[in-house]
Design a protein around this motif. Sequence first.
Motif, PDB file in Angstrom:
ATOM      1  N   GLU A  91      51.678  53.174  31.776  1.00 39.57           N
ATOM      2  CA  GLU A  91      52.380  54.434  32.024  1.00 39.57           C
ATOM      3  C   GLU A  91      51.421  55.623  32.134  1.00 39.57           C
ATOM      4  O   GLU A  91      51.860  56.771  32.274  1.00 39.57           O
ATOM      5  N   LEU A 217      60.300  45.583  37.469  1.00 37.38           N
ATOM      6  CA  LEU A 217      59.052  45.896  36.771  1.00 37.38           C
ATOM      7  C   LEU A 217      57.872  45.114  37.347  1.00 37.38           C
ATOM      8  O   LEU A 217      56.740  45.587  37.300  1.00 37.38           O
ATOM      9  N   SER A 219      57.277  44.787  40.340  1.00 38.54           N
ATOM     10  CA  SER A 219      56.764  45.587  41.454  1.00 38.54           C
ATOM     11  C   SER A 219      55.844  46.702  40.966  1.00 38.54           C
ATOM     12  O   SER A 219      55.049  47.236  41.736  1.00 38.54           O
ATOM     13  N   GLU A 220      55.948  47.064  39.675  1.00 38.97           N
ATOM     14  CA  GLU A 220      55.068  48.079  39.090  1.00 38.97           C
ATOM     15  C   GLU A 220      53.763  47.488  38.591  1.00 38.97           C
ATOM     16  O   GLU A 220      52.703  48.095  38.728  1.00 38.97           O
ATOM     17  N   SER A 221      53.837  46.288  37.996  1.00 37.60           N
ATOM     18  CA  SER A 221      52.615  45.659  37.475  1.00 37.60           C
ATOM     19  C   SER A 221      52.878  44.196  37.146  1.00 37.60           C
ATOM     20  O   SER A 221      53.987  43.813  36.758  1.00 37.60           O
TER      21      SER A 221
END
Length: 293
Positions: A91, A217, A219-221
């Motif tokens: 984050e 999520l 797709s974020e990491s």
Amino acid sequence: MSSIQDISDELNNKLNEIRMSKNHPLVKNKVFILLEGKTDIKLFRNFFNHATTYIEEINGKEKVIKALAILQEEGFVKIFGIKDADFDNLENITYEHINLFVTDYADMEIHMIESSAFTALINEYSSQDCYESFLEYLKDDLYKKAILIGYLRWHNEKYFKENNSYLFNFKGLNFNNFVDISKCEISIDKEKLFMEIKQKSNLELNNDEINEIIYSLKSESNESTQICNGHDITTLLAYLFNHKDNSDKTNLNNKKIEEALRLAYNFDNFKQTHLYNALQTWENTFNIQILKT
């Protein structure tokens, strides 16, 4: 008394202890280091110079953050904290303004798993039949299993920031209800995992909705070392090594696995981390040798 009041009282009591300690002749010239818990103290006192540092347990990351902010506002200079990053690295959350350092990975257990301590654990615990397989595949396999829980923990933190309450309840999560162990193998039944979490959380979500949380999520990491919780992995290891075909050890739990990792994790391992480099920078800035040599 409410739980919030309990936490506030506990923090205030600890702050008063630190304020009093600051004037004690054996402590007053030392650097105060605030850590989250007892096991952190057991690990980090291997790395810090006892002559110049004084380690305090604050019992929880939020209390470490609050304690540092309060004490530095009061004029404490020779003080800093260390906490597990959890999802802070994902984050992009930092705490330089209060001299709070975070781990390179999600937590210190992942640090140890990413070091030679993990090989030492396999050397000590693995059966002969599983040894080669564990050396080659076990770490990656554990990450693949634990990341399912990790994504849901990550979503929980995001949900809390928006709603001031958690969606999922992971307290007392019973791995026995969704983990299956066989010779040299560990597996997680995803449907049973979801059922366990839903039942503990009193949720009406269907499995497709939980899968959607995970996919979003992803797709974020997909960084396993930032998403997986080290305690989840050590719990899986305890289940794996408790099986008679996988180890000659018995009555293992995650605490015993973590103790073994701490004993195998040495100063050379720690010196390879960004956390060590950040502490060295602090050491050079204040011209105080806080680290062992």
